[in-house]
Motif scaffolding. Structure first.
Motif, PDB file in Angstrom:
ATOM      1  N   ASN A 283       7.294 -21.062 -38.580  1.00 56.12           N
ATOM      2  CA  ASN A 283       6.502 -22.190 -37.540  1.00 56.12           C
ATOM      3  C   ASN A 283       7.096 -21.840 -36.764  1.00 56.12           C
ATOM      4  O   ASN A 283       8.123 -23.114 -35.400  1.00 56.12           O
ATOM      5  N   GLU A 284       7.013 -21.105 -35.308  1.00 56.23           N
ATOM      6  CA  GLU A 284       8.008 -20.938 -34.149  1.00 56.23           C
ATOM      7  C   GLU A 284       9.511 -21.450 -34.296  1.00 56.23           C
ATOM      8  O   GLU A 284       9.698 -21.698 -33.200  1.00 56.23           O
ATOM      9  N   GLY A 285      10.427 -21.342 -35.147  1.00 53.66           N
ATOM     10  CA  GLY A 285      11.649 -21.562 -35.219  1.00 53.66           C
ATOM     11  C   GLY A 285      11.773 -22.847 -35.884  1.00 53.66           C
ATOM     12  O   GLY A 285      12.361 -23.641 -35.698  1.00 53.66           O
ATOM     13  N   ARG A 286      10.755 -24.178 -36.134  1.00 53.06           N
ATOM     14  CA  ARG A 286      10.996 -25.136 -36.313  1.00 53.06           C
ATOM     15  C   ARG A 286      11.577 -25.206 -37.652  1.00 53.06           C
ATOM     16  O   ARG A 286      11.995 -26.243 -37.650  1.00 53.06           O
ATOM     17  N   THR A 287      11.144 -24.662 -38.259  1.00 50.64           N
ATOM     18  CA  THR A 287      12.381 -24.495 -39.652  1.00 50.64           C
ATOM     19  C   THR A 287      13.215 -23.459 -40.148  1.00 50.64           C
ATOM     20  O   THR A 287      13.717 -23.098 -41.142  1.00 50.64           O
ATOM     21  N   GLY A 288      13.462 -22.721 -39.057  1.00 49.69           N
ATOM     22  CA  GLY A 288      14.500 -22.148 -39.147  1.00 49.69           C
ATOM     23  C   GLY A 288      14.950 -21.114 -38.515  1.00 49.69           C
ATOM     24  O   GLY A 288      14.084 -21.044 -37.078  1.00 49.69           O
ATOM     25  N   TRP A 289      15.321 -20.110 -38.677  1.00 46.85           N
ATOM     26  CA  TRP A 289      15.696 -18.304 -37.465  1.00 46.85           C
ATOM     27  C   TRP A 289      15.395 -17.541 -37.765  1.00 46.85           C
ATOM     28  O   TRP A 289      15.630 -16.937 -39.149  1.00 46.85           O
ATOM     29  N   LYS A 290      14.673 -16.471 -37.443  1.00 46.53           N
ATOM     30  CA  LYS A 290      14.248 -15.494 -37.605  1.00 46.53           C
ATOM     31  C   LYS A 290      15.446 -14.390 -37.095  1.00 46.53           C
ATOM     32  O   LYS A 290      16.025 -14.404 -35.372  1.00 46.53           O
ATOM     33  N   PHE A 291      15.765 -12.905 -37.303  1.00 48.96           N
ATOM     34  CA  PHE A 291      15.905 -12.060 -36.656  1.00 48.96           C
ATOM     35  C   PHE A 291      15.692 -10.971 -36.877  1.00 48.96           C
ATOM     36  O   PHE A 291      14.404 -11.013 -38.276  1.00 48.96           O
ATOM     37  N   GLY A 292      15.964  -9.548 -36.201  1.00 51.26           N
ATOM     38  CA  GLY A 292      15.057  -7.928 -36.312  1.00 51.26           C
ATOM     39  C   GLY A 292      14.452  -7.754 -35.997  1.00 51.26           C
ATOM     40  O   GLY A 292      13.903  -8.352 -35.383  1.00 51.26           O
ATOM     41  N   LYS A 293      14.482  -6.494 -35.810  1.00 47.71           N
ATOM     42  CA  LYS A 293      12.843  -5.856 -35.998  1.00 47.71           C
ATOM     43  C   LYS A 293      11.824  -6.215 -36.525  1.00 47.71           C
ATOM     44  O   LYS A 293      11.361  -6.601 -37.321  1.00 47.71           O
ATOM     45  N   GLU A 294      10.718  -6.755 -34.980  1.00 47.40           N
ATOM     46  CA  GLU A 294       9.110  -7.601 -35.443  1.00 47.40           C
ATOM     47  C   GLU A 294       8.407  -6.246 -35.216  1.00 47.40           C
ATOM     48  O   GLU A 294       7.545  -6.829 -34.903  1.00 47.40           O
ATOM     49  N   GLU A 295       8.627  -4.856 -34.819  1.00 48.71           N
ATOM     50  CA  GLU A 295       7.995  -4.053 -34.389  1.00 48.71           C
ATOM     51  C   GLU A 295       6.422  -4.359 -34.930  1.00 48.71           C
ATOM     52  O   GLU A 295       6.135  -5.176 -36.073  1.00 48.71           O
ATOM     53  N   ASP A 296       5.186  -3.842 -34.902  1.00 49.36           N
ATOM     54  CA  ASP A 296       4.249  -3.780 -35.640  1.00 49.36           C
ATOM     55  C   ASP A 296       4.331  -2.138 -36.371  1.00 49.36           C
ATOM     56  O   ASP A 296       5.380  -1.355 -36.677  1.00 49.36           O
TER      57      ASP A 296
ATOM     58  N   PHE B 193      24.508 -31.405 -35.879  1.00 49.15           N
ATOM     59  CA  PHE B 193      24.010 -31.482 -37.063  1.00 49.15           C
ATOM     60  C   PHE B 193      22.824 -32.492 -36.893  1.00 49.15           C
ATOM     61  O   PHE B 193      21.873 -32.458 -37.881  1.00 49.15           O
ATOM     62  N   ASP B 194      23.337 -33.846 -36.698  1.00 48.69           N
ATOM     63  CA  ASP B 194      22.055 -34.734 -36.911  1.00 48.69           C
ATOM     64  C   ASP B 194      21.115 -34.862 -35.854  1.00 48.69           C
ATOM     65  O   ASP B 194      20.425 -35.314 -35.896  1.00 48.69           O
ATOM     66  N   SER B 195      21.383 -33.445 -34.920  1.00 46.79           N
ATOM     67  CA  SER B 195      20.106 -33.727 -33.912  1.00 46.79           C
ATOM     68  C   SER B 195      19.124 -32.065 -34.770  1.00 46.79           C
ATOM     69  O   SER B 195      17.848 -32.135 -35.715  1.00 46.79           O
ATOM     70  N   LEU B 196      19.755 -31.567 -34.172  1.00 45.22           N
ATOM     71  CA  LEU B 196      18.910 -29.823 -34.285  1.00 45.22           C
ATOM     72  C   LEU B 196      18.984 -29.508 -35.663  1.00 45.22           C
ATOM     73  O   LEU B 196      17.277 -29.200 -36.369  1.00 45.22           O
ATOM     74  N   PHE B 197      19.732 -29.545 -36.179  1.00 42.03           N
ATOM     75  CA  PHE B 197      19.566 -28.884 -37.003  1.00 42.03           C
ATOM     76  C   PHE B 197      19.464 -29.560 -38.503  1.00 42.03           C
ATOM     77  O   PHE B 197      18.581 -28.786 -39.232  1.00 42.03           O
ATOM     78  N   LEU B 198      19.685 -31.194 -37.935  1.00 40.95           N
ATOM     79  CA  LEU B 198      18.753 -31.320 -38.988  1.00 40.95           C
ATOM     80  C   LEU B 198      17.318 -31.935 -38.927  1.00 40.95           C
ATOM     81  O   LEU B 198      16.660 -32.100 -40.402  1.00 40.95           O
ATOM     82  N   ASP B 199      16.918 -31.884 -38.255  1.00 42.54           N
ATOM     83  CA  ASP B 199      15.451 -31.174 -37.882  1.00 42.54           C
ATOM     84  C   ASP B 199      14.679 -30.065 -37.836  1.00 42.54           C
ATOM     85  O   ASP B 199      13.843 -30.137 -38.188  1.00 42.54           O
ATOM     86  N   LYS B 200      15.273 -29.151 -37.937  1.00 42.84           N
ATOM     87  CA  LYS B 200      14.754 -27.792 -38.598  1.00 42.84           C
ATOM     88  C   LYS B 200      14.368 -28.015 -40.092  1.00 42.84           C
ATOM     89  O   LYS B 200      13.423 -27.601 -40.173  1.00 42.84           O
ATOM     90  N   SER B 201      15.753 -28.653 -40.627  1.00 46.02           N
ATOM     91  CA  SER B 201      15.390 -28.453 -42.060  1.00 46.02           C
ATOM     92  C   SER B 201      14.722 -29.667 -42.341  1.00 46.02           C
ATOM     93  O   SER B 201      13.501 -29.321 -43.398  1.00 46.02           O
ATOM     94  N   LEU B 202      14.464 -30.990 -41.610  1.00 43.47           N
ATOM     95  CA  LEU B 202      13.508 -31.966 -42.333  1.00 43.47           C
ATOM     96  C   LEU B 202      11.961 -31.443 -41.912  1.00 43.47           C
ATOM     97  O   LEU B 202      11.618 -31.593 -42.915  1.00 43.47           O
ATOM     98  N   GLN B 203      11.896 -30.343 -40.885  1.00 41.56           N
ATOM     99  CA  GLN B 203      10.439 -29.730 -40.106  1.00 41.56           C
ATOM    100  C   GLN B 203      10.388 -28.715 -41.847  1.00 41.56           C
ATOM    101  O   GLN B 203       8.846 -28.721 -41.756  1.00 41.56           O
ATOM    102  N   ASN B 204      11.210 -28.288 -42.847  1.00 42.57           N
ATOM    103  CA  ASN B 204      10.620 -27.812 -44.343  1.00 42.57           C
ATOM    104  C   ASN B 204       9.879 -28.361 -44.721  1.00 42.57           C
ATOM    105  O   ASN B 204       8.479 -27.974 -45.662  1.00 42.57           O
ATOM    106  N   LEU B 205      10.292 -29.816 -44.877  1.00 46.44           N
ATOM    107  CA  LEU B 205       9.186 -31.084 -46.019  1.00 46.44           C
ATOM    108  C   LEU B 205       7.904 -31.136 -45.012  1.00 46.44           C
ATOM    109  O   LEU B 205       6.823 -30.770 -45.920  1.00 46.44           O
TER     110      LEU B 205
END
Ligand SMILES: *Cc1c(COP(=O)(O)O)cnc(C)c1O
Length: 740
Positions: free
Chosen positions: A629-642, A679-691
């Motif tokens: 979800n464009e980073g709203r629910t967590g983080w991505k890393f690594g190659k993303e090529e076709d 934690f109380d802002s950015l981190f928890l936001d990502k966390s709760l967006q998962n729900l």
């Protein structure tokens, strides 16, 4: 609100009503009306039901057991009636582990069947019963993984019953399965049938899981040994025979019980031998005699076309080790000529004329084939271009009632906006107000802390046990930190904790983030922030490279600890199972997934974390392409090529350790800052967006809705409406991933 506030059985039902006696045996936990309802559906002449075939089923009773929960909630712990007392004792105190699974495939099967039960779908599952289960893992810091068979007692296990012979109630029901003797002569193998009742959360329905038990006196040694341990890979012959036991056992089992299902859902190609039998029967009709060897190629193809209408096939991995190929010579020893005639036409291996390709066979003979995520669909189409038109995606899910921690569940129960979440994981959709609700945010954070505390109580106790056990056993404790830490110096649940647990196959790259320990330690030292890494997982005993990865993990512990001045603590938890999984996915702060893209297919442990509002930090592979979800629910890393054909390589050189670990190190400081500084802002936001964003999609109720559609079940109007509702929570098959 109690667990069963929506239960229709919450009325005046006494435990005696939960005891059913009929010609198949005595069953506890379901009423006669429920039993008859299930049985009527499965034996109805219309055949309006489905068989679900899986080599493994994971549904341990320590992570989910609605019967025990129901009885405990109502204080029903014992009875003065001796027979009831026996059943109650077994339910409350019987063994809770059913080691009939090896990993993701089995746990997915268990979760799926639980949702089928919750949604009252007419399905019966078939698998094998392994007296020595899947292996138990011991870990020695010097030797790495050691394995021992897991001996368990089906007789003692609650919700599991040996079916009786209706014609002779003193005896178990015994079926005869076409098989072979030691010297490859056709013979019959005997199997008893166990039934696990996979109960719905409200006990108003169940899905029977039939487990074929070949440890029967009268069977040859080969058969008994073949069936003893899940994924016994001592030889390709054993491997082929084990799959045969499953595939050839399906029709005799359903025939003995009068089950009429017209659809067979094959998970992987493991049970595909059933298709050979069905084609043989069809050929007899076409030829009007039994001499199938005389069938022409066209007749075999025609029979296959007709049988295809019955088969739904799910492929679960693009990894070659997961695709069965058996040497024709080997197969000649264990099959009739007529069976080989069919395989010659339908199980062609394009790369190797001397082998039968069973994945190709399963891919050919079905009415619909599906993969387990969108990216996996596109990869599967590339791997099987001839069948691309019929390959679609049904993204996997997890059973939300199994994987959401008790503490989180209790919190959800207390929120009016989430009313009915146990029956409908869709209620989490779009509840933005909850995200802004200060009281909910702080309650959620508190709940998380308590789950972390419970996880670390387990880990610290484990380390202590290893420490104390050092002098008593020959095993070197797996963790360097066992001897460094002490009763006064424990691991803290407040420290940022990264969890990783899955099978140790090389493509999963468990050791990826330790590729450059100096760089990793520099990041921690620079910020003076500690991190705990909790790792777990088994490697198949025959997978030497996989076992080596476990040794790597163990060998990095001291170096990490020393180079980081004690900021980096890496712990390996032996003998990963569903219970450890549940503690981890709710107790850690982020869930790490570092496979080589695009080999993951789906992955489900990350969904379990998401259900608990634990953000993922993952390669863009499998389900995470859909859940990120464009980073709203967590983080991505690594190659993303076709993705091109070369991307599917599993060779060591093409695993991209350097590139993808560098990408992780570039990301890590942001994640650390988010946890320690916001934690109380950015981190928890990502966390709760998962729900909000991920629970409604990646649950097995939604998945069951999509499968019910593929099974083509005729359901009553309101039932069908409900299934449509769940299926429409998502549209797995939309959107292409950028694959050329
Ligand atoms: C969920 C689960 C798995 C599968 O995890 P993946 O992320 O798909 O690798 C394996 N083993 C156990 C015990 C699990 O609970």
């Amino acid at each position: 609100m109690t667990y069963f506030s929506h239960a229709p059985l919450n009325g005046n039902i006494s435990p005696a009503d939960f005891l059913v006696k009929n010609e198949l045996g005595t069953f506890f936990g379901t009423t006669e009306a429920v039993f008859n309802d299930v049985w009527q559906k499965l034996t109805d002449p219309s055949g309006n039901s489905s068989l679900y075939i899986s080599m493994e089923i994971g549904a341990d009773l320590d992570v989910y057991n609605p019967l025990r929960r129901h009885l405990a909630d109502r204080g029903i712990l014992s009875s003065s009636a001796p027979e009831l007392q026996r059943h109650l004792k077994k339910t409350h105190q019987g063994p809770v582990k059913i080691p009939n699974y090896g990993g993701g495939l089995g746990v997915l099967a268990g979760d799926t069947l639980k949702s089928f039960a919750d949604l009252r779908l007419p399905v019966v599952a078939i698998s094998l019963l392994y007296r020595h289960g899947y292996f138990s893992q011991y870990v020695d810091s010097e030797l790495g993984q050691l394995s021992r068979s897991t001996v368990w007692s089906p007789e003692q296990t609650p919700t599991l019953y040996l079916l009786k012979d209706p014609h002779n109630p003193a005896m178990p029901l015994e079926i005869e399965v076409p098989f072979y003797t030691e010297d490859n002569q056709p013979a019959l193998a005997l199997a008893h049938l166990w039934m696990k009742t996979e109960l719905s959360s409200t006990l108003d329905y169940f899905v029977p899981e039939l487990l074929l038990d070949f440890s029967v006196t009268g069977n040859t040694k080969v058969i008994q040994e073949t069936a003893r341990q899940l994924y016994n890979a001592s030889s390709s012959l054993t491997k082929a025979l084990q799959r045969r036991l499953l595939g050839a056992g399906i029709l005799p089992a359903v025939n003995a019980l009068g089950i009429t299902s017209r659809t067979i859902h094959l998970n992987e190609q493991h049970g595909v031998v059933v298709v050979i039998q069905l084609i043989s029967e069809e050929l007899q009709l076409i030829l009007r005699h039994n001499n199938i060897e005389e069938a022409s190629n066209e007749q075999i193809q025609e029979a296959a076309r007709r049988i295809s209408k019955k088969i739904v096939y799910t492929i679960h991995t693009p990894v070659t080790a997961g695709h069965d190929r058996f040497d024709k010579k080997l197969y000649a020893g264990i099959s009739r000529k007529s069976c080989r005639r069919i395989l010659d036409v339908l199980a062609v291996d394009a790369d190797n004329p001397a082998a039968y390709n069973f994945t190709n066979f399963a891919m050919r003979v079905n009415r619909t084939a599906n993969s387990v995520s969108r990216i996996h669909r596109d990869v599967t189409r590339r791997q099987f271009p001839a069948f691309a038109h019929k390959i679609s995606a049904i993204t996997n899910g997890v059973h939300h009632l199994t994987w959401i921690s008790e503490k989180r569940a209790a919190l959800f129960d207390s929120i009016a906006a989430l009313d009915n979440w146990r029956k409908d994981p869709g209620v989490f959709t779009g509840i933005e107000t909850l995200l802004k609700d200060h009281s909910f945010r702080s309650s959620f954070a508190k709940t998380w802390k308590r789950d972390s505390a419970q996880l670390f109580a387990y880990v610290n106790a484990m380390l202590k046990e290893h420490r104390n056990g050092m002098t008593r056993t020959w095993i070197n404790p797996p963790n360097y930190l066992s001897s460094i830490l002490s009763d006064h110096n424990l691991l803290s649940p407040e420290v940022f904790t990264i969890g990783f647990a899955r099978r140790f196959s090389t493509y999963k790259r468990a050791d990826l983030i330790f590729s450059n320990i100096d760089m990793l330690c520099d990041i921690l030292l620079d910020r003076q922030r500690p991190v705990t890494f909790l790792f777990a997982g088994k490697a198949h005993p025959a997978d030497e490279p996989g076992k080596k990865v476990i040794k790597h993990i163990l060998s990095y512990q001291a170096e990490l600890f020393e180079k980081s001045n004690g900021l980096a603590n890496l712990i390996f938890i032996p003998n990963y199972d569903m219970n450890i999984a549940k503690m981890l996915v709710s107790g850690v702060h982020v869930w790490l997934n570092s496979p080589k893209r695009p080999l993951e297919a789906s992955g489900t442990s990350g969904m379990k974390a998401a259900m608990n509002g634990v953000p993922n930090i993952s390669i863009m592979d499998g389900w995470w392409v859909e859940g990120y979800n464009e980073g709203r629910t967590g983080w991505k890393f690594g190659k993303e090529e076709d993705i091109v054909s070369a991307s599917l390589s599993e060779s060591k050189e093409s695993l991209f350790y350097e590139e993808d670990s560098a990408s992780f190190y570039a990301l890590l400081p942001d994640v650390l800052d988010a946890f320690y500084n916001s934690f109380d802002s950015l981190f928890l936001d990502k966390s709760l967006q998962n729900l909000l964003l991920n629970i409604p999609l990646f649950n097995t109720h939604r998945m069951a809705g999509e499968y019910a559609d593929r099974y083509d079940l005729a359901l009553a109007g309101d039932h069908q409406e409900k299934m449509n509702y769940f299926a429409k929570l998502y549209s797995s098959d939309n959107f292409s991933i950028s694959i050329e």
